[in-house]
Write a protein that holds these residues in place. Structure first.
Motif, short mmCIF file in Angstrom:
data_model
loop_
_atom_site.label_atom_id
_atom_site.label_comp_id
_atom_site.label_asym_id
_atom_site.label_seq_id
_atom_site.Cartn_x
_atom_site.Cartn_y
_atom_site.Cartn_z
N ASN A 25 44.06 40.23 13.49
CA ASN A 25 43.74 41.14 12.56
C ASN A 25 42.61 42.26 13.23
O ASN A 25 41.92 42.78 12.49
CB ASN A 25 42.75 40.06 11.60
N GLY A 26 42.70 42.35 14.49
CA GLY A 26 42.00 43.50 15.18
C GLY A 26 40.96 43.28 15.63
O GLY A 26 40.58 42.00 16.15
N ALA A 43 47.50 43.71 12.18
CA ALA A 43 46.60 44.72 11.26
C ALA A 43 45.51 45.42 12.39
O ALA A 43 45.14 44.91 13.40
CB ALA A 43 45.85 44.34 10.33
N ALA A 44 45.47 46.65 12.27
CA ALA A 44 44.64 47.53 12.93
C ALA A 44 44.74 47.32 14.67
O ALA A 44 45.87 47.61 15.25
CB ALA A 44 43.20 47.22 12.51
N MET A 73 47.74 49.63 9.82
CA MET A 73 46.36 50.12 10.29
C MET A 73 45.52 50.22 9.10
O MET A 73 45.61 51.04 8.37
CB MET A 73 46.77 51.48 11.04
N SER A 74 44.30 49.69 9.35
CA SER A 74 43.38 49.62 8.39
C SER A 74 42.03 50.84 8.46
O SER A 74 41.33 50.98 7.60
CB SER A 74 42.68 48.24 8.36
N GLU A 75 42.19 51.53 9.36
CA GLU A 75 41.20 52.61 9.72
C GLU A 75 40.75 53.54 8.69
O GLU A 75 39.58 53.44 8.46
CB GLU A 75 41.38 53.04 11.09
N HIS A 130 39.00 51.52 6.13
CA HIS A 130 37.48 51.15 6.52
C HIS A 130 36.65 52.25 6.71
O HIS A 130 35.55 52.20 7.14
CB HIS A 130 37.54 50.32 7.58
N LEU A 158 39.30 56.57 15.18
CA LEU A 158 40.11 55.84 16.30
C LEU A 158 39.77 56.73 17.34
O LEU A 158 39.82 58.12 17.62
CB LEU A 158 41.45 55.66 16.20
N ALA A 217 47.94 54.64 5.45
CA ALA A 217 47.52 53.05 5.64
C ALA A 217 48.49 52.30 4.88
O ALA A 217 47.84 51.44 4.19
CB ALA A 217 46.04 53.15 5.10
N TYR A 269 35.07 54.15 19.15
CA TYR A 269 35.20 53.92 17.72
C TYR A 269 33.88 54.35 16.90
O TYR A 269 32.89 54.16 17.75
CB TYR A 269 35.25 52.49 17.37
#
Length: 230
Positions: free
Chosen positions: A58-59, A103-104, A127-129, A132, A136, A160, A227
């Motif tokens: 999950n990243g 994910a991510a 890709m949840s960025e 959220h 990146l 996303a 990040y």
């Protein structure tokens, strides 16, 4: 954190446990140690990465980062980029057996492999960025961009979208879809064994991979930016 199993000349790196395999210094150091063991083994001719539980990964460990974001974002960036660069440099074929959600950072780790097989069902590539509000680093974008077709890049990064295994297959992100995690792992191992049988030289394989995806490792090594949250 992870285990390393040897089947002939195929090494299997497994993320252990039923959690969501978040990346923090402890987990990344464990993965780095396993990769070093693979690199130093003269018998290693292919590497498969798998996981236990319903998550591939999950990243990043956002809870760990939240304790001191200013300091920890750079720490996690350096360690994660180093792991990705190692996957890109290793002189043997790499195969991701995605038995659950990726994910991510978990999806980025999968993309760092040469081949990807995934279990069908509820698991997603995501890709949840954007959701959220997280920027990146250019290094990670370089890796993602090098592995995805433009339309897939748009859907994954700018949309996303949560993609099923079949949707990932249709977008060229996967090399196969399997019925369950056990079949996914065995399929990945069989593909790895086929490549082992070709007897490829490590330096040649490493050099061709770096040429096929120019500039990616250089970006990962540079640690240019961090990040950050919007």
């Amino acid at each position: 954190m992870c285990s390393l199993e040897k089947r002939g000349k195929v090494f299997i790196l497994t993320l252990l446990g039923d959690d969501d395999h978040r990346f923090n210094p402890t987990t990344l150091d464990a993965i780095s140690g396993a990769l070093k063991e693979v690199e130093e083994s003269p018998d290693a001719a292919a590497l498969v990465t798998a996981s236990q539980g319903k998550y591939f990964s999950n990243g990043l460990d956002l809870r760990w980062i939240a304790e001191d974001p200013n300091a920890r974002l750079d720490i996690i960036r350096d360690k994660f980029e180093n792991v990705l660069a190692t996957f890109m440099r290793v002189g043997i074929p790499t195969v991701a057996a995605i038995g659950g959600h990726a994910a991510a950072g978990g999806l980025i780790l999968a993309l760092a492999h040469d081949y990807r097989f995934m279990t069908e069902g509820r698991s997603v590539l995501y890709m949840s960025e954007l959701d959220h509000g997280m920027h990146l680093p250019r290094s990670l974008m370089a890796l993602i961009r090098s592995k995805l077709h433009p339309a897939a890049l748009r859907d994954v990064v700018l949309g996303a979208r949560k993609l099923s295994a079949q949707m990932g297959m249709e977008r060229g992100m996967l090399d196969g879809v399997c019925e369950d995690p056990a079949e996914t792992l065995e399929t990945a191992v069989r593909e790895a064994e086929k490549m082992v049988g070709r007897g490829w030289k490590r330096e040649v394989y490493r050099g061709l991979r770096l040429s096929a995806f120019p500039g990616v490792v250089e970006e990962l090594d540079a640690h240019r930016d961090s990040y950050r949250f919007a």
